[in-house]
Scaffold this motif. Structure first.
Motif, mmCIF file in Angstrom:
data_model
loop_
_atom_site.group_PDB
_atom_site.id
_atom_site.type_symbol
_atom_site.label_atom_id
_atom_site.label_comp_id
_atom_site.label_asym_id
_atom_site.label_seq_id
_atom_site.Cartn_x
_atom_site.Cartn_y
_atom_site.Cartn_z
ATOM 1 N N GLY A 20 31.182 33.119 52.241
ATOM 2 C CA GLY A 20 31.893 33.979 53.189
ATOM 3 C C GLY A 20 33.198 33.354 53.653
ATOM 4 O O GLY A 20 33.586 33.479 54.808
ATOM 5 N N GLY A 21 33.896 32.671 52.722
ATOM 6 C CA GLY A 21 35.249 32.195 53.022
ATOM 7 C C GLY A 21 36.229 33.309 52.682
ATOM 8 O O GLY A 21 35.847 34.483 52.523
ATOM 9 N N THR A 22 37.500 32.941 52.522
ATOM 10 C CA THR A 22 38.506 33.944 52.174
ATOM 11 C C THR A 22 38.091 34.666 50.890
ATOM 12 O O THR A 22 38.187 35.891 50.784
ATOM 13 C CB THR A 22 39.882 33.276 51.985
ATOM 14 N N ALA A 23 37.604 33.900 49.897
ATOM 15 C CA ALA A 23 37.241 34.515 48.610
ATOM 16 C C ALA A 23 36.076 35.483 48.773
ATOM 17 O O ALA A 23 36.096 36.590 48.225
ATOM 18 C CB ALA A 23 36.892 33.431 47.593
ATOM 19 N N GLY A 24 35.051 35.066 49.508
ATOM 20 C CA GLY A 24 33.867 35.911 49.669
ATOM 21 C C GLY A 24 34.202 37.227 50.348
ATOM 22 O O GLY A 24 33.840 38.311 49.853
ATOM 23 N N TRP A 25 34.956 37.152 51.443
ATOM 24 C CA TRP A 25 35.215 38.396 52.182
ATOM 25 C C TRP A 25 36.291 39.239 51.505
ATOM 26 O O TRP A 25 36.270 40.467 51.602
ATOM 27 C CB TRP A 25 35.510 38.103 53.661
ATOM 28 N N MET A 26 37.231 38.593 50.786
ATOM 29 C CA MET A 26 38.172 39.413 49.999
ATOM 30 C C MET A 26 37.403 40.178 48.922
ATOM 31 O O MET A 26 37.635 41.364 48.679
ATOM 32 C CB MET A 26 39.259 38.540 49.348
ATOM 33 N N SER A 27 36.457 39.490 48.268
ATOM 34 C CA SER A 27 35.667 40.143 47.211
ATOM 35 C C SER A 27 34.863 41.296 47.793
ATOM 36 O O SER A 27 34.873 42.413 47.262
ATOM 37 C CB SER A 27 34.691 39.143 46.568
ATOM 38 N N ALA A 28 34.161 41.008 48.886
ATOM 39 C CA ALA A 28 33.293 42.029 49.472
ATOM 40 C C ALA A 28 34.112 43.245 49.913
ATOM 41 O O ALA A 28 33.751 44.397 49.632
ATOM 42 C CB ALA A 28 32.538 41.434 50.660
ATOM 43 N N ALA A 29 35.236 42.970 50.595
ATOM 44 C CA ALA A 29 36.034 44.080 51.128
ATOM 45 C C ALA A 29 36.582 44.932 49.989
ATOM 46 O O ALA A 29 36.489 46.159 50.021
ATOM 47 C CB ALA A 29 37.165 43.529 51.998
ATOM 48 N N LEU A 30 37.142 44.282 48.965
ATOM 49 C CA LEU A 30 37.782 45.068 47.902
ATOM 50 C C LEU A 30 36.750 45.836 47.073
ATOM 51 O O LEU A 30 36.898 47.039 46.839
ATOM 52 C CB LEU A 30 38.621 44.170 46.988
ATOM 53 N N ILE A 34 36.674 49.859 46.916
ATOM 54 C CA ILE A 34 36.988 50.567 45.664
ATOM 55 C C ILE A 34 35.744 51.301 45.157
ATOM 56 O O ILE A 34 35.823 52.400 44.634
ATOM 57 C CB ILE A 34 37.477 49.561 44.587
ATOM 58 N N GLY A 35 34.581 50.662 45.329
ATOM 59 C CA GLY A 35 33.337 51.234 44.795
ATOM 60 C C GLY A 35 32.907 52.502 45.512
ATOM 61 O O GLY A 35 32.172 53.299 44.951
ATOM 62 N N ARG A 36 33.365 52.709 46.728
ATOM 63 C CA ARG A 36 33.033 53.903 47.530
ATOM 64 C C ARG A 36 31.543 54.244 47.465
ATOM 65 O O ARG A 36 31.158 55.394 47.279
ATOM 66 C CB ARG A 36 33.843 55.115 47.076
ATOM 67 N N GLY A 37 30.716 53.185 47.515
ATOM 68 C CA GLY A 37 29.280 53.411 47.545
ATOM 69 C C GLY A 37 28.674 53.789 46.199
ATOM 70 O O GLY A 37 27.474 53.981 46.086
#
Ligand code: FAD
Length: 504
Positions: A20-30, A34-37
């Motif tokens: 859950g660093g910058t990489a983790g939360w950037m990945s999760a958010a994007l 994009i996946g829209r569920g």
């Protein structure tokens, strides 16, 4: 104990993000946005006990594309992350002690006909003109005046302003976390102590946490930082070590009070065995000294950092060790490494956050079907190798193109062997001002031009096609451009005033 929420998700791809660093939360958010569920179910596991790196505050202009992909409002982002604007990087003492130059994000000059500006610059130099490329770049001139505004879309010279941000990395991660959780990402707090693999394929199937909970998944995004918990510790993907080209392996860093005036750029100052960054934020300044432990002791590095701060420190300096290089496989079986788990390049050109972004965008280009066709991982790994190697060459250029001989470190850098790909580029530029790039590379001709000229690599010739343009006409175009840029820059507000206006 099985984590029912994750393992009971039926046929949908279960994606587990580790970290859950910058990489983790950037990945999760994007990915969730994009996946829209519909793309997959996303779970993120992080451990507060382990914590994050928490530095990484300067970016390049592509970050704006990332924020746009997430539909992030710029004003909101600026307010919530204490961000400031960045027009480029000022390099101090890199070519020689006492010298400086600016690497701007925006264009340098304008082509005449189909021939690049750099060729006319070289022709003028050979004819005896003494001038700086910076006078022909709106980003450089605005930065010198500490002025900034977001570019208007009116085709004027100000529309060529190109910018990125400095921001507080922990606030950005928290900002993205809110975004990701609003899009359905489930966060699990816990330390992963065991990784379960399929005995035949080696694919990862589950993570066991310290309290016994189990998180199962189909696809794992390893954002565990320098340790590379899945990609390296579990799958042994291998590492290309580039320390012989980039001998810095240690950093000491400390925040300090806000500095006035608030500069719209990062400053990088070379010291005797490395360099120091200064990143201006709204509420404080980020500072760090990247150095080579083979040439300098920790206490000396921290002492230099503290002595050269422009404002009082707000904490004790912390230290980090790293090994420059790249994971040989960014994607191995059902694991993709994003962020520091995929490699480390020192923050000289603020490229790590960009590598997270480009890793994610490429992952979306090659998103796997449940059968994990190896063609996808192969293509992904090739694309990431090109990105890493291009950036590597560009960073090495800063060290190799020094004229400093005043310390053992700089003598090493000046005389070290560099990758053939970099030697080839330098040969082209020295011979005829040509800037040779590989398709897919991050840094474009303007960046190479700024650093090569800034560090006094002098071209001996230029593209003969430039001679189609009469020198008198070219000189007039140069004078007109310089005057237009100068006038336009004077109309800009100060960086601090512009930020204040945005916050209001
Ligand atoms: P980390 O921040 O280390 O996060 C790792 C995560 O994994 C954490 O949440 C941790 O809890 C979790 N984790 C690890 N192991 C486990 C486990 N066993 N169980 C559960 N969770 C686990 N980049 C830029 O673009 N610009 C810069 O100016 C810049 N400056 C930098 C300066 C320095 C000195 C350094 C070292 C880096 C800099 N970077 C910069 C790089 C930037 O900091 C990183 O790219 C960014 O922070 C991403 O880190 P990360 O998320 O990959 O790793």
């Amino acid at each position: 104990m099985r984590d029912q929420g994750v393992s009971g998700a039926g046929k949908r791809l279960r994606v587990v993000i580790v970290g859950g660093g910058t990489a983790g939360w950037m990945s999760a958010a994007l990915l969730a946005h994009i996946g829209r569920g519909r793309l997959a179910d996303f779970t993120l596991v992080e451990s507060e006990d382990i914590g994050t790196i928490g530095v990484g505050e300067a970016t390049i202009p592509a970050i704006k594309r990332f924020n746009r992909l997430l539909d992030i409002n710029e004003r909101d982002f600026i307010r919530q992350t204490q961000a400031s604007f960045k027009l480029g990087i000022e390099f101090v003492n890199w070519g020689r002690d006492g010298t400086r130059y600016f690497h701007p994000f925006g264009p340098i000059g304008e082509p005449l006909g189909r021939t690049g500006f750099e060729h006319f610059l070289a022709r003028r130099r050979l004819a005896g003109h003494v001038e700086s490329f910076e006078d022909y770049a709106i980003n450089c001139v605005a930065a010198k005046l500490n002025r900034f505004r977001t570019p208007p879309r009116d085709g004027s010279v100000l529309s060529h302003l190109s910018y990125a941000y400095h921001f507080d990395a922990s606030l950005y991660a928290a900002f993205l976390r809110r975004h990701a959780e609003a899009n359905g990402v489930r966060r699990i707090e816990g330390k992963i102590t065991r990784v379960g693999q399929n005995p035949e394929s080696g694919f990862i199937e589950s993570l066991t946490l310290a309290d016994g909970r189990e998180v199962r998944g189909d696809f794992f995004i390893d954002c565990s930082g320098l340790s590379g918990l899945l990609i390296e510790k579990t799958l042994n993907s291998g590492y290309d070590d580039w320390s012989h080209f980039l001998p810095c392996d240690r950093a000491t860093f400390v925040p300090s009070e806000r500095v006035e005036p608030l500069t719209p750029y990062t400053r990088s100052t070379a010291h005797s065995a490395g360099w120091q960054w200064r990143i201006p934020l709204q509420h404080r300044t980020g500072n760090g000294h990247v150095f080579s432990s083979g040439f300098m002791a920790d206490d000396v590095a921290a002492d230099i950092l503290i002595r050269t701060l422009d404002s009082p420190p707000l904490a004790e300096p912390k230290f980090l060790r790293f090994k420059t290089g790249r994971r040989r496989l960014s994607w191995n079986r059902n694991v993709v490494a994003i962020g520091l788990s995929g490699g480390f390049l020192e923050p000289l050109e603020s490229t790590s956050i960009h590598l997270i972004q480009s890793g994610l965008v490429k992952l979306l280009d090659y998103w796997p079907e449940p059968d994990f066709n190896p063609l996808l991982s192969e293509q992904y790994n090739r694309a990431m190798a090109t990105q890493y190697e291009g950036i590597r060459d560009f960073i090495i250029l800063h060290y190799k193109a020094t004229e400093r001989e005043d310390s053992e470190f700089w003598r090493y850098c000046r005389h070290m062997a560099v990758p053939d790909s970099l030697t080839y580029r330098l040969d082209h530029f020295r011979a005829a001002s040509r800037i040779v790039l590989t398709p897919g590379e991050l840094f474009q001709p303007t960046s190479w031009l700024a650093v090569m000229l800034g560090q006094n690599i002098v071209p001996q010739g230029y593209d003969p096609v430039a001679d189609i343009v009469d020198p008198v006409r070219a000189d007039a175009e140069f004078d007109a451009l310089r005057a237009t840029i100068d006038r336009a820059a004077q109309t800009l507000p100060t960086h601090a005033a512009f930020l204040e206006g945005l916050r209001a």
